[in-house]
Design an enzyme around this catalytic site. Structure first.
Site, PDB file in Angstrom:
ATOM      1  N   ILE A 126       0.816  -1.216   0.000  1.00 25.16           N
ATOM      2  CA  ILE A 126       0.000   0.000   0.000  1.00 25.16           C
ATOM      3  C   ILE A 126       0.852   1.271   0.000  1.00 25.16           C
ATOM      4  CG2 ILE A 126      -2.011  -1.040   1.102  1.00 25.16           C
ATOM      5  CD1 ILE A 126      -1.030   0.043   3.772  1.00 25.16           C
ATOM      6  N   GLY A 127       2.154   1.136   0.027  1.00 28.93           N
ATOM      7  CA  GLY A 127       3.002   2.319   0.013  1.00 28.93           C
ATOM      8  C   GLY A 127       4.467   1.957  -0.010  1.00 28.93           C
ATOM      9  N   GLU A 128       5.284   2.942  -0.396  1.00 30.96           N
ATOM     10  CA  GLU A 128       6.728   2.724  -0.424  1.00 30.96           C
ATOM     11  C   GLU A 128       7.425   4.057  -0.226  1.00 30.96           C
ATOM     12  OE1 GLU A 128      10.075   0.210  -2.935  1.00 30.96           O
ATOM     13  OE2 GLU A 128       8.012   0.356  -3.655  1.00 30.96           O
ATOM     14  N   GLY A 129       8.507   4.040   0.548  1.00 30.74           N
ATOM     15  CA  GLY A 129       9.263   5.256   0.806  1.00 30.74           C
ATOM     16  C   GLY A 129      10.724   4.939   0.985  1.00 30.74           C
ATOM     17  N   PHE A 131      12.339   4.466   3.703  1.00 29.03           N
ATOM     18  CA  PHE A 131      12.585   3.434   4.718  1.00 29.03           C
ATOM     19  C   PHE A 131      12.344   2.034   4.153  1.00 29.03           C
ATOM     20  CE2 PHE A 131      11.120   0.531   7.952  1.00 29.03           C
ATOM     21  CZ  PHE A 131      11.997   0.726   8.998  1.00 29.03           C
ATOM     22  N   GLY A 132      11.235   1.872   3.454  1.00 28.56           N
ATOM     23  CA  GLY A 132      10.908   0.541   2.952  1.00 28.56           C
ATOM     24  C   GLY A 132       9.503   0.495   2.387  1.00 28.56           C
ATOM     25  N   LYS A 148       5.398  -2.005   8.020  1.00 24.86           N
ATOM     26  CA  LYS A 148       6.437  -1.377   7.200  1.00 24.86           C
ATOM     27  C   LYS A 148       7.716  -2.195   7.318  1.00 24.86           C
ATOM     28  CE  LYS A 148       7.612   2.870   8.245  1.00 24.86           C
ATOM     29  NZ  LYS A 148       7.611   4.356   8.225  1.00 24.86           N
ATOM     30  N   ASP A 245       9.509  15.800   8.440  1.00 27.10           N
ATOM     31  CA  ASP A 245       9.154  15.354   7.094  1.00 27.10           C
ATOM     32  C   ASP A 245       7.637  15.490   6.881  1.00 27.10           C
ATOM     33  OD1 ASP A 245       9.768  14.489   4.557  1.00 27.10           O
ATOM     34  OD2 ASP A 245       9.700  12.363   5.058  1.00 27.10           O
TER      35      ASP A 245
END
Length: 406
Positions: A126-129, A131-132, A148, A245
């Site tokens: 459902i997401g990525e950034g 960090f991971g 995460k 952030d």
């Protein structure tokens, strides 16, 4: 019976001394009392254990830690303190309320995580950034959480961010901040388990990826939610926290469009000494939201979050990203473009054209003026987050009084 028994005793011998009859009556009464006391004592000996046993059987059971849980997972037994009501109260936005639904900590080991994420299936991503990758996961209990997972190729560099996020998230509990439920730090795995927020990011909604476009009132409510979350971090948390952030992709929305600030990987504790005005640290954050004074001096303060919020508020009102290279040169940096248009008296033209309603010009002027004040290049010219929340709440009150057209 005891008295009758005493009267039937044989007469004393002549060599025994005579006693006063009154004394004899006192002696009889005393012995009767001893007999009665003994009877009650006997009853207590047999009855009390039965009562105690029954009470133990009806007492509520206490949950214990899952013996199969990894040592690296933990329950968050947080000592939550309700902050003083210094931010203006709102029917929909409060600090910590006893009426809020509590989300309990979870205890998971790697086998349970793997099962819950279907071996980290891309279908559950459902997401990525930086960090991971973030996965939606359903536990055996039916509870849905977000997990995460740190990227292994950046594992060494991300260790600090991982530790920071776990440490800071464990200290906060606010309705406008995503709550940490547990973590796994074992072998070559670093996992953070948080509450699942089902309605995507604020950026998704501004891009129109979630169906209906946000109207002005919804955008204003979201801005107030974010301001309250940041105010809690700066003033009411156990220790002052600077998020570092704040951006639209780190704002998650619930099904009722309440906003929650997420991703504390870059967060830092504020100055520990009351005489300190800042902490010195490497510059981290996202291009377009970064405080220029922080970038120049490496001095981080809560006003860096205020700057980021100012940029975010402009983004909420215009729908534009802070930096968009696809636009004409004079419009690529949204802050400069918006400030120029505002000074030319065209605040209404700055509003997101995807909003179908007509918004009162005075309200837009007030919101953009507040956004530019937050995004002032010098930190001393920026307001505190608490003041920002109060001003937004006043704007909301004016909005509810103003005539609105669809």
């Amino acid at each position: 019976m005891g008295r009758r028994k005493l009267l039937q005793e044989p007469k004393k011998k002549d060599d025994e001394p005579d006693h006063d009859p009154k004394a004899k009556r006192y002696s009889a009464s005393t012995e009767a009392g001893i007999v009665v006391s003994g009877f009650f004592l006997t009853c207590c000996v047999f009855i009390c254990p039965c009562v105690y046993k029954k009470k133990r059987e009806t007492a509520p059971s206490v949950l214990t830690k899952d013996p199969n849980s990894s040592d690296s997972t933990f329950p968050l037994d947080m000592n939550v303190r309700a902050p003083p009501e210094k931010v203006p109260p709102s029917p929909s936005i409060v600090s910590i309320s006893p009426n809020l639904i509590r989300i309990e900590p979870v205890h998971l080991n790697m086998a349970q995580v793997t099962r819950a994420t279907r071996n980290f299936s891309p279908a559950l991503q459902i997401g990525e950034g930086g960090f991971g990758t973030v996965y939606k996961a359903q536990l055996d209990s039916g509870q849905v959480v977000a997990i995460k997972r740190a990227k292994k190729e950046h594992f060494e560099n991300l260790q600090t961010e991982f530790s920071s996020e776990v440490e800071l998230l464990a200290k906060i509990d606010h309705r406008n901040l995503v709550r940490l439920l547990g973590y796994v730090d074992k072998g070559n795995e670093r996992l953070i388990i948080t509450e699942y927020v089902p309605n995507g990011t604020l950026r998704d909604h501004l891009d129109g990826q979630r169906g209906k476009i946000l109207d002005f009132n919804q955008r204003l409510e979201i801005a107030i939610d974010i301001a309250h979350g940041l105010t809690y971090l700066h003033l009411y948390a156990e220790k002052q926290i600077i998020h570092r952030d704040v951006k639209s992709s780190n704002i998650l929305l619930t099904e009722s469009l309440r906003a929650k600030v997420a991703d504390f990987g870059f967060a830092r504790l504020g100055p520990m000494d009351s005489d300190q005005t800042h902490i010195s640290t490497k510059v981290k954050g996202t291009v377009g939201y970064l405080d220029p004074e922080y970038m120049k001096t490496y001095q981080l303060t809560t006003k860096s979050d205020v700057y980021s919020f100012g940029i975010l508020l402009i983004e909420i009102l215009t729908g534009r990203r802070p930096v968009d290279l696809r636009r004409p040169v004079e419009e690529r940096v949204t802050l400069r473009w918006a400030f120029r248009k505002f000074n030319e008296g065209h605040a209404v033209q700055l509003a997101d054209q995807m909003m179908e309603e007509v918004v009162d010009a005075d309200l837009l002027v007030k919101m953009f003026a507040l956004a530019f004040q937050c995004a002032a290049p010098v930190r001393n010219d920026r307001p505190e987050m608490k003041s920002v929340g109060e001003q937004l709440w006043a704007i909301r009150a004016d909005y509810l009084k103003s005539p609105r057209r669809g």
